[in-house]
Design an enzyme around this catalytic site. Structure first.
Site, mmCIF file in Angstrom:
data_model
loop_
_atom_site.group_PDB
_atom_site.id
_atom_site.type_symbol
_atom_site.label_atom_id
_atom_site.label_comp_id
_atom_site.label_asym_id
_atom_site.label_seq_id
_atom_site.Cartn_x
_atom_site.Cartn_y
_atom_site.Cartn_z
ATOM 1 N N HIS A 224 0.809 -1.216 0.000
ATOM 2 C CA HIS A 224 0.000 0.000 0.000
ATOM 3 C C HIS A 224 0.844 1.269 0.000
ATOM 4 O O HIS A 224 0.314 2.376 0.008
ATOM 5 C CB HIS A 224 -0.929 -0.012 1.227
ATOM 6 N N LYS A 226 3.159 4.386 -1.269
ATOM 7 C CA LYS A 226 3.283 5.226 -2.460
ATOM 8 C C LYS A 226 4.604 5.977 -2.337
ATOM 9 O O LYS A 226 4.737 6.888 -1.511
ATOM 10 C CB LYS A 226 2.137 6.246 -2.566
ATOM 11 N N ASP A 231 16.968 9.477 -8.679
ATOM 12 C CA ASP A 231 18.409 9.724 -8.529
ATOM 13 C C ASP A 231 18.823 9.951 -7.074
ATOM 14 O O ASP A 231 19.847 10.613 -6.822
ATOM 15 C CB ASP A 231 18.840 10.932 -9.380
ATOM 16 N N HIS A 402 -9.310 11.218 0.602
ATOM 17 C CA HIS A 402 -8.364 10.100 0.679
ATOM 18 C C HIS A 402 -7.074 10.493 1.384
ATOM 19 O O HIS A 402 -6.191 9.659 1.591
ATOM 20 C CB HIS A 402 -8.072 9.606 -0.749
ATOM 21 N N LYS A 404 -4.409 11.126 4.150
ATOM 22 C CA LYS A 404 -4.139 10.508 5.453
ATOM 23 C C LYS A 404 -3.178 11.425 6.215
ATOM 24 O O LYS A 404 -1.987 11.479 5.894
ATOM 25 C CB LYS A 404 -3.512 9.121 5.291
ATOM 26 N N ASP A 409 -1.128 19.638 17.774
ATOM 27 C CA ASP A 409 -0.874 20.944 18.394
ATOM 28 C C ASP A 409 -0.450 22.009 17.375
ATOM 29 O O ASP A 409 0.186 23.004 17.756
ATOM 30 C CB ASP A 409 0.204 20.831 19.486
#
Length: 484
Positions: A224, A226, A231, A402, A404, A409
């Site tokens: 899952h 990404k 380089d 979507h 996350k 604070d």
């Protein structure tokens, strides 16, 4: 003849009883939360035979023999590579703000990964901006490109990324693309994938399962993460799959997916590169450590300390879960969370409630309409407890939120691939960044505020008046929440 059939029936009943008894014992002796065990026992007893089959397919954290052996053999060499970062002057625990010192200690001790300073960060919050930036950086690649995604979907600007990769490969850049076999299943059979392979781009399916081996590895373990690394100089991570939202799941009835990505330069790039190298080796057996990060950080560039937190089978278990609990429980003023799928563990649920009950402002932003019906109903099963504890719940109406993210604070934040559900926290290969930088955190918090402006607040009084059918569906799906 009648006696023969009676005997056959008794034998069948006996074998079935032995099978259920054996699986029940296996469920009970496994070390995991009581709620997960009870959920599986319920499935096994309510769905005869089918429940047992489901348990063998989805019930245990089984990576498969070959991958598990590789991961075990890899751990010490990779931890040794990570620990060398302690000698890099980008690791300055005495100058790193105290906000993430405890997280730095945890990740260094468990995985060998320290927090590193000297990074630059760019928060990208529209698909057009994200995909254009990725294409521009690919066009500048000279040596290699490493990418891994859960979903790669053809169409729109996603095809522009493919074209850029093909051009990069043709000019001698090594392109290593790791895609989840389930999430990107359609892409593997597309002409765009074929064109990449014909141009020399290495496209590998992660966690592919053949029908004959489906009982030898848990089917729903997914890659899952990404990650893009170019380089060892530029990296991306965040919530967005390699898709153009205008061409992705338009018939799902939830609106366009809303995502963010973070573009990074500095020493943290090499850490993300190492995570990709880990995943590549687990799948292919090929080892290639990334280059060591630049360790000559100027004193006036001691900014943006970032802790990379990976998790998944073969890595220290529950690491991201621990980081989330520590961060939320130490909040002093506010916690703001965005997640598309909210099915928290019992421990995380209690942490959220306790944090709100001690006077910290806790706000949760989740999509009003979800592409998973089961998860949508299961999420609502937690509303009553959270509302009574003082948590403010915003239901986003501007599409499938979507992103996350967690802002603590308004001082530091967590951003990456991790949903607040059992699957992300305990099963899948995930990665999140803990960023201790006030300016970047402020940008993310402002973005969260725009999400709130496109949301409706769940009213506790009205919530108590919901229908009996609504309550029944919540409870039904709540029973399955530990294994969703």
């Amino acid at each position: 003849m009648e006696g023969f059939y009676q005997a056959l029936t008794l034998i069948g009943i006996g074998l079935y009883w032995m099978l259920v008894a054996g699986v029940t014992i296996r469920v009970v002796i496994k070390r995991r939360s009581v709620s997960v065990s009870l959920a599986w026992l319920m499935i096994i007893y309510i769905l005869p035979i089918i429940g047992v089959i489901f348990y063998f397919l989805f019930g245990e954290l089984n990576l498969g023999k070959k991958r598990a052996e590789r991961a075990q053999a890899m751990f010490i060499p990779y931890k040794t590579w990570f620990l060398k970062l302690l000698d890099c002057n980008a690791h300055l625990p005495e100058k790193t703000p105290t906000h993430i010192t405890h997280i730095d200690d945890l990740c260094t001790n468990r995985m060998g990964i320290p927090a590193l300073c000297g990074n630059t960060l760019s928060l990208q919050d529209t698909p057009q901006k994200i995909l254009k930036s990725i294409i521009d950086d690919i066009e500048l690649a000279q040596h290699f490109i490493r990418m891994e995604f859960y979903i790669w979907n053809e169409g729109g600007q996603a095809n522009g990324v493919v074209s850029a990769l093909i051009r990069a490969s043709q000019r001698g850049v090594r392109c290593q693309i790791l895609l989840d076999a389930a999430g990107s299943g359609k892409f593997f059979s597309s002409s765009w994938c074929q064109m990449m392979e014909n141009a020399g781009v290495e496209v590998v399916q992660a966690l592919k399962v053949k029908p004959i081996r489906m009982f030898l590895r848990r089917l729903d373990l997914r890659q899952h993460r990404k990650i893009i690394v170019i380089d060892d100089a530029v990296a991306y991570t965040g919530s967005m799959n390699l898709v153009d939202p205008e061409y992705f799941k338009q018939d799902a009835g939830v609106g366009m997916w809303v995502d963010v990505m973070v573009r990074i330069t500095g020493p943290t790039v090499n850490v993300l590169s190492a995570i990709h190298c880990w995943d590549w080796e687990v799948e292919t057996g090929e080892r290639s450590f990334p280059t060591a990060p630049e360790c000559h950080i100027e004193q006036d560039n001691l900014l943006h300390p970032i802790q990379v937190v990976p998790s998944g089978p073969g890595m220290p278990e529950n690491l991201i879960h621990q980081v989330l609990n520590i961060s939320i429980s130490r909040a002093l003023k506010s916690v703001t969370i965005t997640t598309p799928y909210f099915v928290p563990s019992e421990e995380l649920l209690q942490t959220l409630r306790t944090t709100a009950q001690r006077g910290v402002k806790v706000e949760l932003i989740i999509p009003k309409n979800n592409d998973s019906i089961m998860v949508g109903w299961a999420s609502k099963a937690f509303y009553a407890e959270l509302l009574s504890a003082g948590v403010v719940i915003h239901e986003f109406t501007g599409g499938l939120l979507h992103t996350k993210s967690v802002v603590i604070d308004e001082q530091y934040c967590l951003i990456g691939t991790v949903n607040l559900d059992v699957r992300s926290l305990w099963l899948n290969f995930e990665v999140t960044l803990v960023v201790d930088d006030a300016e970047f955190t402020k940008q993310l918090y402002w973005l969260q505020q725009t999400y709130m402006e496109q949301s409706t607040v769940v009213d506790e009084t009205r919530w108590r008046e919901r229908s009996l059918l609504h309550r029944f569906l919540e409870r039904v799906f709540y029973l399955f929440s530990p294994i969703l």
